[in-house]
Design an enzyme around this catalytic site. Structure first.
Site, PDB file in Angstrom:
ATOM      1  N   SER A   1       0.851  -1.185   0.000  1.00 21.52           N
ATOM      2  CA  SER A   1       0.000   0.000   0.000  1.00 21.52           C
ATOM      3  C   SER A   1       0.886   1.234   0.000  1.00 21.52           C
ATOM      4  CB  SER A   1      -0.877  -0.003   1.256  1.00 21.52           C
ATOM      5  OG  SER A   1      -1.498   1.245   1.469  1.00 21.52           O
TER       6      SER A   1
ATOM      7  N   TYR B   1      -2.322  -0.708  10.339  1.00 18.76           N
ATOM      8  CA  TYR B   1      -2.341  -1.051   8.909  1.00 18.76           C
ATOM      9  C   TYR B   1      -0.926  -1.017   8.335  1.00 18.76           C
ATOM     10  CZ  TYR B   1      -3.950  -0.853   4.021  1.00 18.76           C
ATOM     11  OH  TYR B   1      -4.175  -1.106   2.680  1.00 18.76           O
TER      12      TYR B   1
END
Length: 310
Positions: free
Chosen positions: A156, A169
């Protein structure tokens, strides 16, 4: 090893036609879009996802589009025993994979005082241990076969940059980035390429399902920020096209949009301005958290019995 081999490796999988391709998280979003793109290129697909009904729908979608799904099974990639059983079935029914794509993932945001242990654990279990389980159970066969292949891991932008509220995350996404960096070199001698995909904003169902711990998503001011995310997001098809191109070109870093490519370059070249921008972003997020918390306090009835009656 020649000087040319040290500098460049020819793409191990220059085409997907006739290649066996495993895709996790294939029922929706980037996973489904990538399955359809690979099918159009003539790949023989093995698909999995946590949600059985949606996976069946995805298989139907791919098949109706002219693609070939050789095998599919629903399961949880964070469950090592399930992944191992799934791998045995795939080995028996289909054979060794040519391309393995770790696309399945979840997202959770929140500040450290609001995040609970379960948030940290679920992010790491699915986004980091899930891909590790798939790598453990599918890549060694590619090595032993000796014909090369390709591994795709989806990280990401939060695996490259320090976005506010992304600690849990980013723990998972920075982790899979590290795994990929090492495997990029470890697998090179086996002619297995590795791609690390770093999407920014992508318009997938994950955007609407992401848990923002301690924040009221229905607050208009929060909803406005989420809408701003949608305005700069790319489509899953755009992300899928970047992934397929990355495989064919044997690119390690795969960006789905220019803003993340530029942002990562800028963070590495201009450390102090990057830190200042991140501090400003964090202050803005903190302000959003405060006003959202005030909004929730104002709307909670003082009498809990009155709340139950309504």
């Amino acid at each position: 090893m020649s000087l040319r081999d040290l500098i460049r490796m020819d793409p191990p999988v220059p085409t997907l036609r006739g290649r066996r391709v495993l895709i996790t998280g294939a029922a929706s979003g980037i996973g489904l879009a990538t399955a359809l793109a690979a099918a159009r290129d003539g790949a023989e697909l093995v698909l999995t996802d946590l949600h059985a009904d949606k996976l069946d729908e995805a298989v139907t979608t791919v098949t109706e589009a002219g693609g070939h799904v050789a095998f599919h099974s629903a399961g949880d990639v964070s469950d090592y025993e399930w992944v191992r059983s799934f791998a045995h079935e795939v080995d028996s029914e289909v054979g060794v994979m040519d391309v393995v794509m770790n696309i399945a993932g979840i997202s959770v945001w929140g500040t450290v005082e609001n995040l609970e242990h379960r948030h940290w654990r679920s992010a790491v279990d699915v986004n980091l241990m899930g891909p590790i389980h798939i790598i453990e159970c599918f890549v060694p066969q590619m090595v032993r076969r000796g014909h090369g292949g390709h591994l795709v891991n989806v990280s990401s932008a939060a695996g490259l940059l320090a976005f506010p509220w992304h600690a849990a995350y980013s723990a998972s996404k920075f982790g899979i980035r590290g795994v990929s960096e090492v495997l990029r070199f470890d697998l090179r001698r086996h002619h297995i390429g590795v791609s690390l995909v770093c999407p920014g904003a992508v318009a997938t169902p994950l955007v609407n399902s992401v848990e923002i711990v301690g924040i009221d998503r229905t607050d208009p001011r929060v909803a406005k920020q989420i809408d701003a995310f949608h305005r700069v997001s790319v489509t899953p098809d755009t992300a899928a096209a970047a992934i397929i191109k990355g495989i064919k070109k044997n690119r390690f870093m795969v960006y789905t949009s220019f803003d993340i490519r530029f942002g990562y370059w800028w963070a590495r070249k201009f450390a102090l301005p990057y830190e200042i921008v991140m501090r400003i972003a964090n202050d803005r997020f903190a302000h959003l958290a405060r006003i959202s918390a005030v909004s929730r306090t104002e709307t909670v009835p003082a009498d809990p019995d009155a709340a139950r009656e309504r």
